[in-house]
Design a protein around this motif. Structure first.
Motif, mmCIF file in Angstrom:
data_model
loop_
_atom_site.group_PDB
_atom_site.id
_atom_site.type_symbol
_atom_site.label_atom_id
_atom_site.label_comp_id
_atom_site.label_asym_id
_atom_site.label_seq_id
_atom_site.Cartn_x
_atom_site.Cartn_y
_atom_site.Cartn_z
ATOM 1 N N VAL A 222 -9.619 5.258 6.997
ATOM 2 C CA VAL A 222 -8.200 4.960 6.872
ATOM 3 C C VAL A 222 -7.514 5.731 7.990
ATOM 4 O O VAL A 222 -7.642 6.962 8.074
ATOM 5 N N ILE A 223 -6.804 4.994 8.859
ATOM 6 C CA ILE A 223 -6.197 5.576 10.055
ATOM 7 C C ILE A 223 -4.684 5.553 9.919
ATOM 8 O O ILE A 223 -4.078 4.485 9.731
ATOM 9 N N ASP B 141 0.836 -1.203 0.000
ATOM 10 C CA ASP B 141 0.000 0.000 0.000
ATOM 11 C C ASP B 141 0.871 1.252 0.000
ATOM 12 O O ASP B 141 2.057 1.219 0.322
ATOM 13 N N HIS B 142 0.274 2.364 -0.332
ATOM 14 C CA HIS B 142 0.955 3.653 -0.417
ATOM 15 C C HIS B 142 1.252 4.213 0.971
ATOM 16 O O HIS B 142 0.590 3.869 1.953
ATOM 17 N N ALA B 143 2.260 5.103 1.041
ATOM 18 C CA ALA B 143 2.561 5.829 2.273
ATOM 19 C C ALA B 143 1.510 6.921 2.441
ATOM 20 O O ALA B 143 0.855 7.304 1.475
ATOM 21 N N PRO B 144 1.300 7.441 3.633
ATOM 22 C CA PRO B 144 1.962 7.111 4.890
ATOM 23 C C PRO B 144 1.432 5.803 5.477
ATOM 24 O O PRO B 144 0.352 5.316 5.065
ATOM 25 N N PRO B 145 2.173 5.214 6.426
ATOM 26 C CA PRO B 145 1.722 3.977 7.073
ATOM 27 C C PRO B 145 0.320 4.141 7.659
ATOM 28 O O PRO B 145 0.030 5.129 8.334
ATOM 29 N N HIS B 146 -0.548 3.154 7.387
ATOM 30 C CA HIS B 146 -1.940 3.264 7.822
ATOM 31 C C HIS B 146 -2.603 1.896 7.828
ATOM 32 O O HIS B 146 -2.043 0.921 7.334
ATOM 33 N N ASP C 33 3.360 -4.983 11.145
ATOM 34 C CA ASP C 33 2.499 -5.476 10.072
ATOM 35 C C ASP C 33 2.599 -4.598 8.831
ATOM 36 O O ASP C 33 2.550 -5.087 7.699
ATOM 37 N N TRP C 34 2.728 -3.291 9.018
ATOM 38 C CA TRP C 34 2.876 -2.384 7.876
ATOM 39 C C TRP C 34 4.109 -2.779 7.061
ATOM 40 O O TRP C 34 4.054 -2.870 5.829
ATOM 41 N N GLU C 35 5.219 -3.015 7.751
ATOM 42 C CA GLU C 35 6.450 -3.399 7.056
ATOM 43 C C GLU C 35 6.292 -4.744 6.347
ATOM 44 O O GLU C 35 6.791 -4.919 5.229
ATOM 45 N N LEU C 36 5.616 -5.687 6.966
ATOM 46 C CA LEU C 36 5.367 -6.974 6.327
ATOM 47 C C LEU C 36 4.546 -6.792 5.055
ATOM 48 O O LEU C 36 4.875 -7.358 4.001
ATOM 49 N N CYS C 37 3.487 -6.002 5.137
ATOM 50 C CA CYS C 37 2.640 -5.769 3.962
ATOM 51 C C CYS C 37 3.409 -5.046 2.862
ATOM 52 O O CYS C 37 3.236 -5.358 1.678
ATOM 53 N N ARG C 38 4.233 -4.104 3.231
ATOM 54 C CA ARG C 38 5.014 -3.363 2.234
ATOM 55 C C ARG C 38 5.928 -4.291 1.446
ATOM 56 O O ARG C 38 6.219 -4.042 0.280
ATOM 57 N N SER C 39 6.379 -5.380 2.083
ATOM 58 C CA SER C 39 7.239 -6.339 1.390
ATOM 59 C C SER C 39 6.439 -7.543 0.879
ATOM 60 O O SER C 39 7.005 -8.593 0.594
ATOM 61 N N ARG C 40 5.113 -7.370 0.789
ATOM 62 C CA ARG C 40 4.188 -8.382 0.258
ATOM 63 C C ARG C 40 4.221 -9.695 1.035
ATOM 64 O O ARG C 40 4.078 -10.773 0.476
#
Length: 86
Positions: A34-35, A18-23, A69-76
């Motif tokens: 979207v938080i 997903d796009h930045a910022p982390p959410h 979790d954000w970092e995990l999702c960013r790396s698929r």
């Protein structure tokens, strides 16, 4: 879109790459917000007052897990489940 938690009819999800910022996305009935992880502010959308308060309380308790979790999702990669609000 992986679901990372569910509580009181609220579904919390993060999207892969997903796009930045982390959410994260919080869904309640037909409403979605979207938080942002920084400051736990609403970036887009709306939830009813009580649901929003529960989401913010939950996110405050699990901020480090949300960031992981954000970092995990960013790396698929599949994010970890996070305990619901008790």
């Amino acid at each position: 879109m992986p679901t990372i938690s569910r509580f009181y009819g609220i579904v919390i999800q993060m999207f892969w790459n997903d796009h930045a910022p982390p959410h994260f996305h919080a869904l309640y009935g037909d409403d979605e917000a979207v938080i942002g992880l920084e400051g736990l502010t609403v970036l887009r959308g709306h939830l009813p007052g009580r649901a929003m308060n529960l989401v913010i309380e939950w996110a405050s308790q699990h901020r480090a897990e949300l960031e992981e979790d954000w970092e995990l999702c960013r790396s698929r990669q599949m994010p970890n489940r996070i305990d619901p609000l008790a």
